[in-house]
Design a protein around this motif. Sequence first.
Motif, short mmCIF file in Angstrom:
data_model
loop_
_atom_site.label_atom_id
_atom_site.label_comp_id
_atom_site.label_asym_id
_atom_site.label_seq_id
_atom_site.Cartn_x
_atom_site.Cartn_y
_atom_site.Cartn_z
N ALA A 1 34.80 38.06 39.65
CA ALA A 1 34.73 37.84 38.21
C ALA A 1 36.10 37.87 37.56
O ALA A 1 36.25 37.51 36.40
N GLY A 2 37.13 38.28 38.32
CA GLY A 2 38.49 38.28 37.80
C GLY A 2 38.98 36.90 37.40
O GLY A 2 39.90 36.78 36.58
N LYS A 3 38.38 35.85 37.97
CA LYS A 3 38.77 34.49 37.59
C LYS A 3 38.58 34.26 36.10
O LYS A 3 39.29 33.45 35.50
N ALA A 4 37.64 34.95 35.50
CA ALA A 4 37.43 34.85 34.06
C ALA A 4 38.02 36.05 33.32
O ALA A 4 38.71 35.90 32.31
N LYS B 1 44.58 43.67 32.94
CA LYS B 1 44.04 44.21 34.19
C LYS B 1 44.03 43.11 35.25
O LYS B 1 43.91 41.93 34.93
N ASN B 2 44.16 43.51 36.48
CA ASN B 2 44.05 42.56 37.59
C ASN B 2 42.69 42.77 38.25
O ASN B 2 42.58 43.41 39.29
N TYR B 3 41.65 42.23 37.64
CA TYR B 3 40.30 42.39 38.16
C TYR B 3 40.10 41.58 39.44
O TYR B 3 40.50 40.42 39.53
N ASN B 4 39.48 42.19 40.41
CA ASN B 4 39.03 41.51 41.62
C ASN B 4 37.74 42.19 42.05
O ASN B 4 37.77 43.28 42.63
N ASP C 1 21.00 45.76 42.82
CA ASP C 1 22.20 46.09 43.58
C ASP C 1 23.23 46.74 42.66
O ASP C 1 23.37 46.35 41.49
N VAL C 2 23.96 47.70 43.20
CA VAL C 2 25.06 48.32 42.48
C VAL C 2 26.30 48.23 43.36
O VAL C 2 26.24 48.52 44.56
N PHE C 3 27.42 47.80 42.75
CA PHE C 3 28.66 47.56 43.49
C PHE C 3 29.76 48.51 43.02
O PHE C 3 29.88 48.78 41.82
N ILE C 4 30.56 48.96 43.94
CA ILE C 4 31.62 49.92 43.64
C ILE C 4 32.87 49.18 43.19
O ILE C 4 33.38 48.32 43.90
N ASP C 5 33.35 49.50 41.98
CA ASP C 5 34.58 48.91 41.48
C ASP C 5 35.17 49.83 40.41
O ASP C 5 34.57 50.04 39.35
N GLU C 6 36.34 50.38 40.67
CA GLU C 6 36.93 51.38 39.79
C GLU C 6 37.39 50.81 38.45
O GLU C 6 37.74 51.57 37.55
N ASN D 1 40.49 38.05 33.99
CA ASN D 1 41.95 38.12 33.94
C ASN D 1 42.57 37.17 32.93
O ASN D 1 43.78 37.24 32.67
N GLN D 2 41.77 36.28 32.37
CA GLN D 2 42.26 35.37 31.33
C GLN D 2 42.11 35.96 29.92
O GLN D 2 42.55 35.33 28.95
N LEU D 3 41.50 37.12 29.81
CA LEU D 3 41.39 37.80 28.51
C LEU D 3 42.71 38.53 28.24
O LEU D 3 42.98 39.58 28.82
N ASP D 4 43.53 37.99 27.38
CA ASP D 4 44.87 38.54 27.13
C ASP D 4 44.91 39.30 25.81
O ASP D 4 44.81 38.70 24.74
N TYR D 5 45.06 40.61 25.91
CA TYR D 5 45.20 41.45 24.72
C TYR D 5 46.52 42.21 24.74
O TYR D 5 46.64 43.28 24.14
N SER D 6 47.51 41.66 25.42
CA SER D 6 48.83 42.31 25.44
C SER D 6 49.47 42.40 24.06
O SER D 6 50.17 43.39 23.78
N PRO D 7 49.29 41.42 23.15
CA PRO D 7 49.84 41.61 21.80
C PRO D 7 49.23 42.80 21.07
O PRO D 7 49.83 43.35 20.14
N GLN D 8 48.05 43.21 21.47
CA GLN D 8 47.40 44.38 20.87
C GLN D 8 47.71 45.65 21.68
O GLN D 8 47.04 46.66 21.52
#
Length: 218
Positions: free
Chosen positions: A177-180, A194-197, A30-35, A182-189
């Motif tokens: 998969a955004g539940k995981a 991103k708001n993944y959904n 399966d392939v899913f569309i997500d920009e 979206n917890q990757l925080d690289y704002s200091p870098q």
Amino acid sequence: MKSILVVALLFLNYYCFSQLGSPSLYGEYDVFIDEEFNQNTYHKITFGSELTSFKFIAHEVDVSYYYGINSREKHFAEQTGPSTYDAYLNEHFEGFIWGFSPKLFYEEEGTRVVLIPKYHFGKIRAKGNFLDTDDVALEKVIKSKMYYWSFALGIEESKWSNNATYGFYLIYNGLNAGKALNQLDYSPQQFSNKNYNTRTVGLGIRISYNFKTRNQVI
């Protein structure tokens, strides 16, 4: 009287099981569309079994592997001239998910129209890898449990082969998969969050194989 009852039960048992379709194994892509991801897609590979079928319902169980990646980069420079600082970030998720479904179908002359409501559970892992030209490397990993539904509408064709069935599906996937991710925080870098959904639609293709030739019963 007891003999008549035993014979009746044996006949009922034989009748019910003689109507059951024999088990089959299948592989599906399966392939899913997500920009939010590279090539605007993420992917799923599934292996499973249609345990049996009876009249208009078939029971399926399978396990799927998901994978999606998003690559980002930033380049900083003076007003003119070459880049003086480069930074790269890869965020991806992967995981194994179990699925169970009471597949509903209408079959005529080797063609099935199917509706597959499927319940899923499992665990995914989101991973971020940061690297810059100052040789700073950062890796973060987040794991999250998943419970969700998917729904597929499609056509399955078996009239081309005595053993193989080919399926084509339009799928709504409730995995987020955004539940995981979206917890990757690289704002200091200097990479914004991103708001993944990943709840989205996609397309699937399946090949099933039954070890008994068609029209045989178990």
